[in-house]
Design a protein around this motif. Structure first.
Motif, PDB file in Angstrom:
ATOM      1  N   THR A 122       0.756  -1.140   0.061  1.00  0.00           N
ATOM      2  CA  THR A 122      -0.161  -0.126  -0.040  1.00  0.00           C
ATOM      3  C   THR A 122       0.871   1.190  -0.134  1.00  0.00           C
ATOM      4  O   THR A 122       2.189   1.113   0.184  1.00  0.00           O
ATOM      5  CB  THR A 122      -0.886   0.234   1.309  1.00  0.00           C
ATOM      6  N   PRO A 123       0.368   2.229  -0.205  1.00  0.00           N
ATOM      7  CA  PRO A 123       1.222   3.498  -0.327  1.00  0.00           C
ATOM      8  C   PRO A 123       1.839   4.046   1.033  1.00  0.00           C
ATOM      9  O   PRO A 123       3.074   4.192   0.931  1.00  0.00           O
ATOM     10  CB  PRO A 123       0.226   4.839  -0.722  1.00  0.00           C
ATOM     11  N   ASP A 125      -0.250  11.381   2.842  1.00  0.00           N
ATOM     12  CA  ASP A 125      -0.926  10.106   2.553  1.00  0.00           C
ATOM     13  C   ASP A 125      -1.991   9.934   3.891  1.00  0.00           C
ATOM     14  O   ASP A 125      -2.810   9.559   3.447  1.00  0.00           O
ATOM     15  CB  ASP A 125       0.101   8.919   2.669  1.00  0.00           C
ATOM     16  N   MET A 146      -4.028   8.378  -4.147  1.00  0.00           N
ATOM     17  CA  MET A 146      -2.858   7.747  -3.840  1.00  0.00           C
ATOM     18  C   MET A 146      -2.467   6.589  -4.826  1.00  0.00           C
ATOM     19  O   MET A 146      -2.252   5.368  -4.162  1.00  0.00           O
ATOM     20  CB  MET A 146      -2.656   7.159  -2.391  1.00  0.00           C
ATOM     21  N   ASN A 147      -2.584   6.633  -5.988  1.00  0.00           N
ATOM     22  CA  ASN A 147      -2.418   5.514  -7.056  1.00  0.00           C
ATOM     23  C   ASN A 147      -0.932   5.335  -7.242  1.00  0.00           C
ATOM     24  O   ASN A 147      -0.150   6.368  -6.881  1.00  0.00           O
ATOM     25  CB  ASN A 147      -3.018   5.971  -8.309  1.00  0.00           C
ATOM     26  N   PRO A 148      -0.482   4.256  -7.933  1.00  0.00           N
ATOM     27  CA  PRO A 148       0.802   3.983  -7.969  1.00  0.00           C
ATOM     28  C   PRO A 148       1.817   4.959  -8.632  1.00  0.00           C
ATOM     29  O   PRO A 148       2.743   5.312  -8.350  1.00  0.00           O
ATOM     30  CB  PRO A 148       0.967   2.679  -8.790  1.00  0.00           C
ATOM     31  N   CYS A 158       2.423   7.816  -6.535  1.00  0.00           N
ATOM     32  CA  CYS A 158       3.470   7.460  -5.520  1.00  0.00           C
ATOM     33  C   CYS A 158       4.600   7.776  -5.868  1.00  0.00           C
ATOM     34  O   CYS A 158       5.598   8.206  -5.211  1.00  0.00           O
ATOM     35  CB  CYS A 158       3.057   6.275  -4.511  1.00  0.00           C
TER      36      CYS A 158
END
Length: 311
Positions: free
Chosen positions: A57-58, A121, A136-138, A141
């Motif tokens: 996860t982020p 975050d 907070m998508n990849p 990030c």
């Protein structure tokens, strides 16, 4: 005052922890132990995050980057100090000193940015939980990490290039256990006005802006949590921020402590000991803070150790 422009032949003396010759073996053992704890603790965090799918996860992505940065900060300064104590030789070459001047700001600034990103975050997770995975998508990030690293490298490179323009005096004794930029500037015979202005500018911009972001994020978090109807919901929300708040307090608290000690005392020994607080202590304690306060991380570490014991 004698000038020394032949930088390839320059050697500095790191005298920060040499005021107590009778306890040098104890200092060596202490810092070696702390370094091993830093490496092992942060490496376990990275391995636990990478091996547990539920930690992909982020929040834990940023945590693994924080652990990597802590390893890099300590590796930049501690091995050289240990080698000097073992060899009973406190010298460091100009190139070695310039390397520390460049890399320490890179990793310290990167950690500063990481703490701000982690606060953002937590802000999104608590204040906008339904939009969390969308925001907070990849891609975002990864972009935040790359941007933070880019800004840190550019700043450190600029500071290092400014150092190349300076000439140094005959007395090249540094009252620290590593080449700290502010201390090295005191040894130059050149005009350091531009260098000092640049340092203050960087401190205000790259230190103040992330700290302001952290304060704003937690202001919004507290406001959102206080509006929650159930006490259980409030406790759960605050518990997800506890580890990060502890790390933030440790990072900025030790930095503030170094500044206060440097401003109030003329003792080089006290200043050197204070510098240990922001280059060693936070890096050693961060893994304990996250592993002891976070249930998911404790479970992942137990699984990692259990798998390792069967190898």
């Amino acid at each position: 005052m004698e000038y020394r422009n032949h930088t390839d032949a320059l050697e500095f003396l790191l005298l920060g922890l040499t005021h107590y010759p009778q306890v040098q073996p104890l200092i060596f053992s202490l810092f070696l132990s702390m370094y091993l704890v830093i490496i092992l603790g942060n490496l376990l965090i990275i391995l636990a995050v990478s091996s547990e799918s539920q930690l992909h996860t982020p929040m834990y992505f940023f945590l693994s980057n924080l652990s990597f940065t802590d390893i890099c900060v300590s590796t930049t300064v501690i091995p050289k100090m240990l080698a000097n104590i073992e060899a009973q030789n406190q010298s460091i070459t100009y190139v070695g000193c310039l390397t520390q001047i460049g890399f320490v700001p890179v990793f310290c600034l990167f950690e500063n940015f990481l703490l701000a990103v982690m606060a953002y975050d937590r802000y999104v997770a608590i204040c906008h939980p339904l939009m969390y995975m969308v925001v907070m998508n990849p891609r975002l990030c990864g972009l935040l990490i790359l941007l933070s690293l880019f800004l840190s490298i550019v700043d450190a490179l600029l500071l290092s290039l400014m150092m190349l323009q300076l000439s140094f005096c005959k007395d090249l004794e540094i009252p620290h256990f590593f080449c700290e930029l502010a201390q090295v500037l005191k040894l130059t015979c050149s005009d350091t006005l531009i260098n000092n202005i640049l340092i203050y500018f960087v401190a205000i911009l790259f230190g103040g802006v992330p700290l302001s972001g952290i304060i704003f994020s937690y202001t919004q978090i507290v406001s959102s949590v206080l509006r929650m109807p159930s006490a259980r919901g409030k406790f759960k929300a605050f518990s997800t921020c506890g580890s990060h708040l502890s790390v933030v307090s440790l990072f900025y608290g030790t930095g503030l402590g170094v500044y206060i000690v440097s401003a109030l005392t003329n003792s080089s020994g006290n200043t050197a000991l204070a510098s240990v607080m922001y280059t060693v202590v936070p890096q050693m304690l961060n893994p304990f803070i996250y592993s002891l306060r976070n249930r998911d991380m404790k479970g992942a570490l137990r699984n990692l150790i259990r798998r390792g014991s069967f190898l």
